[in-house]
Design a protein around this motif. Structure first.
Motif, PDB file in Angstrom:
ATOM      1  N   ILE A  89     121.720  67.830  18.072  1.00  0.00           N
ATOM      2  CA  ILE A  89     122.858  67.262  18.805  1.00  0.00           C
ATOM      3  C   ILE A  89     123.598  68.362  19.563  1.00  0.00           C
ATOM      4  N   GLN A  90     123.738  69.535  18.949  1.00  0.00           N
ATOM      5  CA  GLN A  90     124.476  70.626  19.579  1.00  0.00           C
ATOM      6  C   GLN A  90     123.779  71.167  20.825  1.00  0.00           C
ATOM      7  N   LYS A  91     122.528  70.822  21.032  1.00  0.00           N
ATOM      8  CA  LYS A  91     121.800  71.239  22.237  1.00  0.00           C
ATOM      9  C   LYS A  91     122.087  70.315  23.422  1.00  0.00           C
ATOM     10  N   LEU A  92     122.745  69.182  23.162  1.00  0.00           N
ATOM     11  CA  LEU A  92     122.990  68.190  24.206  1.00  0.00           C
ATOM     12  C   LEU A  92     124.254  68.500  25.003  1.00  0.00           C
ATOM     13  N   ASP A  93     124.330  67.934  26.193  1.00  0.00           N
ATOM     14  CA  ASP A  93     125.453  68.112  27.108  1.00  0.00           C
ATOM     15  C   ASP A  93     126.635  67.251  26.652  1.00  0.00           C
ATOM     16  N   THR A  94     127.717  67.872  26.240  1.00  0.00           N
ATOM     17  CA  THR A  94     128.876  67.136  25.722  1.00  0.00           C
ATOM     18  C   THR A  94     129.608  66.338  26.798  1.00  0.00           C
ATOM     19  N   SER A  95     129.338  66.617  28.064  1.00  0.00           N
ATOM     20  CA  SER A  95     130.054  65.914  29.132  1.00  0.00           C
ATOM     21  C   SER A  95     129.448  64.546  29.458  1.00  0.00           C
ATOM     22  N   LYS A  96     128.259  64.261  28.941  1.00  0.00           N
ATOM     23  CA  LYS A  96     127.609  62.983  29.230  1.00  0.00           C
ATOM     24  C   LYS A  96     128.092  61.894  28.274  1.00  0.00           C
ATOM     25  N   LYS A  97     127.807  60.648  28.651  1.00  0.00           N
ATOM     26  CA  LYS A  97     128.090  59.512  27.781  1.00  0.00           C
ATOM     27  C   LYS A  97     126.849  59.242  26.939  1.00  0.00           C
ATOM     28  N   TYR A  98     127.057  58.966  25.643  1.00  0.00           N
ATOM     29  CA  TYR A  98     125.950  58.725  24.721  1.00  0.00           C
ATOM     30  C   TYR A  98     126.050  57.320  24.139  1.00  0.00           C
ATOM     31  N   PHE A  99     124.987  56.561  24.337  1.00  0.00           N
ATOM     32  CA  PHE A  99     124.876  55.197  23.841  1.00  0.00           C
ATOM     33  C   PHE A  99     123.946  55.245  22.641  1.00  0.00           C
ATOM     34  N   VAL A 100     124.533  55.126  21.458  1.00  0.00           N
ATOM     35  CA  VAL A 100     123.839  55.435  20.205  1.00  0.00           C
ATOM     36  C   VAL A 100     123.518  54.157  19.438  1.00  0.00           C
ATOM     37  N   TYR A 101     122.300  54.113  18.881  1.00  0.00           N
ATOM     38  CA  TYR A 101     121.927  52.963  18.066  1.00  0.00           C
ATOM     39  C   TYR A 101     121.035  53.375  16.903  1.00  0.00           C
ATOM     40  N   CYS A 102     121.024  52.517  15.878  1.00  0.00           N
ATOM     41  CA  CYS A 102     120.138  52.657  14.727  1.00  0.00           C
ATOM     42  C   CYS A 102     119.592  51.262  14.435  1.00  0.00           C
ATOM     43  N   LYS A 103     119.256  50.988  13.205  1.00  0.00           N
ATOM     44  CA  LYS A 103     118.695  49.675  12.887  1.00  0.00           C
ATOM     45  C   LYS A 103     119.755  48.572  12.903  1.00  0.00           C
ATOM     46  N   ALA A 104     120.919  48.837  12.303  1.00  0.00           N
ATOM     47  CA  ALA A 104     121.936  47.788  12.191  1.00  0.00           C
ATOM     48  C   ALA A 104     123.330  48.198  12.683  1.00  0.00           C
ATOM     49  N   GLY A 105     123.555  49.463  12.964  1.00  0.00           N
ATOM     50  CA  GLY A 105     124.843  49.911  13.480  1.00  0.00           C
ATOM     51  C   GLY A 105     125.616  50.855  12.584  1.00  0.00           C
ATOM     52  N   ALA A 145     115.013  56.144  25.580  1.00  0.00           N
ATOM     53  CA  ALA A 145     115.908  56.652  24.539  1.00  0.00           C
ATOM     54  C   ALA A 145     115.409  57.998  24.011  1.00  0.00           C
ATOM     55  N   LEU A 146     116.343  58.841  23.660  1.00  0.00           N
ATOM     56  CA  LEU A 146     116.076  60.105  22.997  1.00  0.00           C
ATOM     57  C   LEU A 146     116.140  59.827  21.496  1.00  0.00           C
ATOM     58  N   HIS A 147     115.156  60.309  20.744  1.00  0.00           N
ATOM     59  CA  HIS A 147     115.128  60.052  19.304  1.00  0.00           C
ATOM     60  C   HIS A 147     115.498  61.304  18.526  1.00  0.00           C
ATOM     61  N   ILE A 148     116.568  61.225  17.730  1.00  0.00           N
ATOM     62  CA  ILE A 148     116.960  62.292  16.805  1.00  0.00           C
ATOM     63  C   ILE A 148     117.372  61.609  15.495  1.00  0.00           C
ATOM     64  N   ASP A 149     116.588  61.809  14.457  1.00  0.00           N
ATOM     65  CA  ASP A 149     116.800  61.156  13.158  1.00  0.00           C
ATOM     66  C   ASP A 149     118.044  61.715  12.470  1.00  0.00           C
ATOM     67  N   ASN A 183     123.890  58.824  34.513  1.00  0.00           N
ATOM     68  CA  ASN A 183     123.810  60.155  33.921  1.00  0.00           C
ATOM     69  C   ASN A 183     124.055  60.112  32.412  1.00  0.00           C
ATOM     70  N   SER A 184     123.911  58.932  31.814  1.00  0.00           N
ATOM     71  CA  SER A 184     124.171  58.774  30.386  1.00  0.00           C
ATOM     72  C   SER A 184     122.868  58.903  29.592  1.00  0.00           C
ATOM     73  N   VAL A 185     123.005  58.960  28.269  1.00  0.00           N
ATOM     74  CA  VAL A 185     121.866  59.139  27.375  1.00  0.00           C
ATOM     75  C   VAL A 185     121.880  58.045  26.319  1.00  0.00           C
ATOM     76  N   VAL A 186     120.721  57.413  26.119  1.00  0.00           N
ATOM     77  CA  VAL A 186     120.553  56.473  25.012  1.00  0.00           C
ATOM     78  C   VAL A 186     119.971  57.273  23.860  1.00  0.00           C
ATOM     79  N   LEU A 187     120.596  57.195  22.702  1.00  0.00           N
ATOM     80  CA  LEU A 187     120.197  57.988  21.546  1.00  0.00           C
ATOM     81  C   LEU A 187     119.859  57.092  20.366  1.00  0.00           C
ATOM     82  N   ASP A 188     118.628  57.211  19.893  1.00  0.00           N
ATOM     83  CA  ASP A 188     118.131  56.463  18.734  1.00  0.00           C
ATOM     84  C   ASP A 188     118.194  57.392  17.529  1.00  0.00           C
TER      85      ASP A 188
END
Length: 105
Positions: free
Chosen positions: A54-70, A39-43, A18-23
């Motif tokens: 971001i405020q439209k997302l469910d705060t109760s979920k886990k978010y695994f976030v990545y970019c180019k280098a961290g 992955a969900l893409h939000i620049d 039930n988690s979200v990968v966020l790019d």
């Protein structure tokens, strides 16, 4: 927020269906290099637009976030934490060091 290496990041991700990968990279980066599958893409460079999305997302979920280098993903996790997201995980090394599947868009 937790800074995790890919091994730990993907292990935690696989344990929660039930988690979200966020790019948070730019659209140009995503188009040029691809995206982690599902992955969900939000620049993050959208500024207030990023916060609005971001405020439209469910705060109760886990978010695994990545970019180019961290760096930007760590910044995104910090913003998300301020907005009430308790479970954000930053991918150390980002997409540059990603060793998993990649989808082209």
């Amino acid at each position: 927020m937790a800074d995790l290496k890919q091994k730990d990041w993907t292990k935690l991700l696989s344990e929660d269906n039930n988690s979200v990968v966020l790019d948070v990279r730019t659209l140009d980066e995503v188009e040029e290099l691809g995206i982690i599958p599902n992955a969900l893409h939000i620049d993050i460079f959208k500024g207030q637009g990023f916060i609005d999305e971001i405020q439209k997302l469910d705060t109760s979920k886990k978010y695994f976030v990545y970019c180019k280098a961290g760096g930007r993903s760590a910044q995104a996790c910090a913003i998300m934490n301020q907005l009430g997201f308790d479970n954000t995980y930053n991918l150390l090394g980002g997409f540059t060091e990603w060793e998993g599947d990649v989808n082209q868009i």
